[in-house]
Each structure stands twice: as structure tokens, then as C-alpha cells.
Motif scaffolding. Sequence first.
Motif, short mmCIF file in Angstrom:
data_model
loop_
_atom_site.label_atom_id
_atom_site.label_comp_id
_atom_site.label_asym_id
_atom_site.label_seq_id
_atom_site.Cartn_x
_atom_site.Cartn_y
_atom_site.Cartn_z
N ALA A 1 -18.47 1.12 -21.16
CA ALA A 1 -19.38 2.07 -21.79
C ALA A 1 -19.18 3.46 -21.20
N LEU A 2 -19.44 4.47 -22.01
CA LEU A 2 -19.37 5.85 -21.57
C LEU A 2 -20.75 6.47 -21.77
N GLN A 3 -21.37 6.86 -20.66
CA GLN A 3 -22.72 7.40 -20.69
C GLN A 3 -23.68 6.46 -21.42
N GLY A 4 -23.52 5.19 -21.14
CA GLY A 4 -24.40 4.18 -21.70
C GLY A 4 -24.07 3.73 -23.10
N GLU A 5 -23.06 4.33 -23.72
CA GLU A 5 -22.69 3.96 -25.09
C GLU A 5 -21.44 3.07 -25.07
N PRO A 6 -21.53 1.85 -25.62
CA PRO A 6 -20.37 0.95 -25.63
C PRO A 6 -19.17 1.55 -26.36
N LYS A 7 -18.03 1.53 -25.69
CA LYS A 7 -16.80 2.02 -26.29
C LYS A 7 -15.81 0.90 -26.57
N VAL A 8 -15.80 -0.12 -25.71
CA VAL A 8 -14.94 -1.28 -25.90
C VAL A 8 -15.71 -2.52 -25.44
N ALA A 9 -15.69 -3.55 -26.25
CA ALA A 9 -16.35 -4.80 -25.90
C ALA A 9 -15.31 -5.91 -25.78
N PHE A 10 -15.53 -6.81 -24.83
CA PHE A 10 -14.66 -7.97 -24.64
C PHE A 10 -15.52 -9.21 -24.85
N ALA A 11 -15.36 -9.84 -26.01
CA ALA A 11 -16.15 -11.02 -26.36
C ALA A 11 -15.37 -12.27 -25.97
N PHE A 12 -15.99 -13.14 -25.19
CA PHE A 12 -15.34 -14.33 -24.65
C PHE A 12 -15.72 -15.58 -25.44
N THR A 13 -14.74 -16.45 -25.61
CA THR A 13 -14.99 -17.79 -26.11
C THR A 13 -14.68 -18.76 -24.97
N VAL A 14 -15.68 -19.55 -24.57
CA VAL A 14 -15.53 -20.47 -23.44
C VAL A 14 -15.70 -21.89 -23.95
N ASP A 15 -14.76 -22.74 -23.60
CA ASP A 15 -14.82 -24.14 -24.01
C ASP A 15 -15.96 -24.84 -23.26
N ASP A 16 -16.83 -25.51 -24.01
CA ASP A 16 -17.98 -26.18 -23.40
C ASP A 16 -17.57 -27.39 -22.58
#
Length: 286
Positions: free
Chosen positions: A246-261
Motif C-alpha cells: 500500500a502507498l499512504q494507506g491505499e492498496p496498490k498491489v494485492a497478493f491473494a493466497f490459495t492454501v490447501d486445507d
Amino acid sequence: MSELEILAARFEADRPHLRQVAQRILGSAHEADDAVQEAWVRLSRSDTSEVGNLTGWLTTVVSRVCLDMLRSRQARREDPAELPVVAAEGADPEQEAVMADALGPALLLVLDTLSPRERLAFVLHDMFAVDFPQIAEIVGCSPASARQLASRARRRVQGSEPEDSGQMARKREIVDAFLAASRGGDFTALLNLLDPSVTLRADEAAVAMGTTALAEGPEAVAGVFSGRAKALRHAFIDGLPGLVWALQGEPKVAFAFTVDDEDGRVTGIEQIADQATLAALEIEFS
């Protein structure tokens, strides 16, 4: 053995998995058996000589069959109460017990309020860790749209079902460990957290920023993160643990994870930099 007999034996090895996928999508063991049988018919009529991952191919096929069945069901306006999870003839009692726990009456009622595409996206991603590019191919949309379908479904399910705090905490631990290993440059620790089939996919906006569009395998994915990620922050992305720059509190890049249960390993990471997609995500810093 003939080529068809070899193919049939391979299919039978995948039948339990395919039946589980179909039953969780449809909520009916009998309909699941019909979907799996249709998948065999399509397999027997197809040239799969160049298919590298037959299990993945079959999962896609049976999911598409289930999607058609859900749409047909919706068109007939069937009463969800007529579609209980019932044991099919010859089913494994232990497997049926597991399925009954996974698809209780309350969850089935919620799933029946979802659109066919929302239901499919939610079940495939949250229950089977299928990545969004593959889901997008099945339902006929972009990976970002597939994520939104699953997110909308998840919010409705979470609003009606008690949250599995233990499972969520475990996923948070995995993402925490991933971030710590990335920042510390612990390549071995990263490898231990990644599934052998893990993929890192970046959207077009992320690629424009200099990111590789696709990294496959533990070594490649670990190489992208090892010694880096110092500016990333913990966050819940559409209710699931992830990382955000995030830049100054604003998300710029997100990394969404998929985790095997099952084994707690990361099977997929989606790097999202498209601002319209980011704005549509529910991101809560933690």
C-alpha cells in the motif's frame, strides 16, 4: 490392454476425486454420479494425447457438466429441499460422512441461493483450491471476475455459517510464515511452504510494472519473493489471509493466497495490481 482400457483405468483412479467435486457442487450424490458418468463419456470421445494433466482436465470437464446441471435446475425452479445430500448406491460410508459434514443442511440452503457461477467458483476455489484462471476458463469469464464470483458467494456463506476459526487461523499462520521467510531470504523455508504445483500469476497491470506474468513451481515462486516483500503488509482479502503493498494507506498491489486445507501448503498466489479490481476487493489490513 487397449488404449481405451488404459484410459478407463486412469479414469477410475480419478473417480473418487471427481465424484467429490461433483457432489460438493451439486449437493446430491445421485446427480454427482450422473455428472461423473457424463465426464467419462466425454473423455472416451476425446483425444487426450496432448493433455499433460488428465486429472485437471477431468476436473474441468466434470465442473462444466455440473454448471450445466445447475443452470438446468435453476431453469426448472426446483425446490432446494428436493435436493438433499443422499448416499449413492455403493458409496463409501466414511466418504459420505465427510461429505455430510462438509455440506450440512444450512450450507446447502445458502448454496442454493447462489447463482450457478457463484456456487461453482466458491466450491472449486474454497473447497478444492482450484485457481481462478482455471475457474475462469470453466465459467467463461476473466480470472478477476471469477474471484469476484467466489467472493460474493463467500460473503453470503460466512454470513450464515459459523466461521471455522481454526482453519482461518492456520491459513493466517501459513501466510505469516511466508512473509517472514520472504523478508529474511530463507529460501528453504519458502520451499517448504509451497506446494509442488504452486503457481504465481500476475494480472496485466502487475506485468506492466515489471512483474513476470507466470511463475510455476516452488523454486520459481520462491525466487520471486526470497529476500524481498519488506514493504508488504498483512491483510484479509475478501475474507482470506493475504498480503498487500500500500502507498499512504491505499492498496496498490494485492497478493491473494490459495492454501490447501489438507497439507497447509500454498498452491497459488495471484498478484493483482489492476486498480478497478483492487477497488472491488474487500481489503482489511491486520
